[in-house]
Write an enzyme that holds these catalytic residues in place. Sequence first.
Site, short mmCIF file in Angstrom:
data_model
loop_
_atom_site.label_atom_id
_atom_site.label_comp_id
_atom_site.label_asym_id
_atom_site.label_seq_id
_atom_site.Cartn_x
_atom_site.Cartn_y
_atom_site.Cartn_z
N THR A 1 -5.13 10.78 11.74
CA THR A 1 -4.76 10.02 10.55
C THR A 1 -4.05 10.94 9.58
O THR A 1 -4.43 12.11 9.45
CB THR A 1 -5.95 9.33 9.87
N LYS B 1 0.83 -1.22 0.00
CA LYS B 1 0.00 0.00 0.00
C LYS B 1 0.86 1.26 0.00
O LYS B 1 0.38 2.33 -0.37
CB LYS B 1 -0.98 0.00 1.17
N ASP B 2 2.13 1.12 0.36
CA ASP B 2 3.02 2.27 0.42
C ASP B 2 3.96 2.37 -0.78
O ASP B 2 4.77 3.29 -0.85
CB ASP B 2 3.86 2.22 1.71
N ARG C 1 1.45 11.52 12.17
CA ARG C 1 2.44 10.64 11.57
C ARG C 1 3.26 9.93 12.64
O ARG C 1 3.15 10.21 13.80
CB ARG C 1 3.37 11.43 10.65
N GLY C 2 4.08 9.01 12.17
CA GLY C 2 4.97 8.26 13.05
C GLY C 2 4.67 6.78 12.97
O GLY C 2 3.69 6.36 12.34
N ASN C 3 5.52 6.00 13.60
CA ASN C 3 5.28 4.55 13.59
C ASN C 3 4.08 4.23 14.49
O ASN C 3 3.51 5.12 15.14
CB ASN C 3 6.55 3.79 13.98
N ARG D 1 2.06 6.68 17.27
CA ARG D 1 0.63 7.03 17.13
C ARG D 1 -0.17 6.59 18.36
O ARG D 1 -1.03 7.33 18.84
CB ARG D 1 0.07 6.44 15.85
N LEU E 1 -5.40 10.60 3.47
CA LEU E 1 -6.52 11.31 2.84
C LEU E 1 -7.68 10.37 2.56
O LEU E 1 -8.84 10.76 2.61
CB LEU E 1 -6.05 11.96 1.54
N ARG E 2 -7.37 9.12 2.24
CA ARG E 2 -8.41 8.11 2.00
C ARG E 2 -9.27 7.94 3.24
O ARG E 2 -10.50 7.99 3.19
CB ARG E 2 -7.76 6.77 1.61
N ARG E 3 -8.63 7.74 4.39
CA ARG E 3 -9.38 7.55 5.63
C ARG E 3 -10.13 8.82 6.02
O ARG E 3 -11.29 8.76 6.41
CB ARG E 3 -8.43 7.12 6.75
N CYS F 1 -0.09 8.70 -3.09
CA CYS F 1 -0.36 8.83 -1.65
C CYS F 1 -1.03 10.16 -1.32
O CYS F 1 -1.45 10.38 -0.20
CB CYS F 1 0.92 8.64 -0.85
#
Length: 188
Positions: free
Chosen positions: A63, A19-20, A86-88, A92, A66-68, A179
Amino acid sequence: EIDDALINGDIDIAVHSMKDVPTYLPEKTILPCNLPREDVRDAFISLSAGSFAELPAGSIIGTASLRRKSQLLNRYPSLKVLENFRGNVQTRLRKLNEGVVQATLLALAGLRRLNMTENVTSILSIDEMLPAVAQGAIGIACRSDDDIMANYLASLNHEETRLAVVCERAFLETLDGSCRTPIAGITS
């Protein structure tokens, strides 16, 4: 950095969350392998509510997707989104615990791979939140001129997952998605 290391020969393979992966692969690289796909759904995580519907108006959701954000605000316009969340995963969750946000969304596949599903409040159905293109899929890339590695990786390939990922990524490419575009999609 990973793609550069692969192209420069510093590493022989690169493992990616599909997805990335950008819509277009870097030159001199191929993706001959997708591992069996994990669950594609998103997880809702909150310390104060069991679902988005239970959150009070004005609650802040974290989040960077943009999709979410688009799907969430379409369904729950009274909620707010902290966009630069952001972040791992650990970062989060720490921000959630500190009260920076009242809830967040993460890919269930990532939480499973990290053995962190105890943090999941609920799992969102596909009807509630369409997943990112290729969400839940792992791809392994190598250099396009490395036939030995390409053949080895091809032997590990899960063809059903590969076909789904190819179809979903073609959909994304046709829409000129990246993205920075709120595009979701899944094959059935």
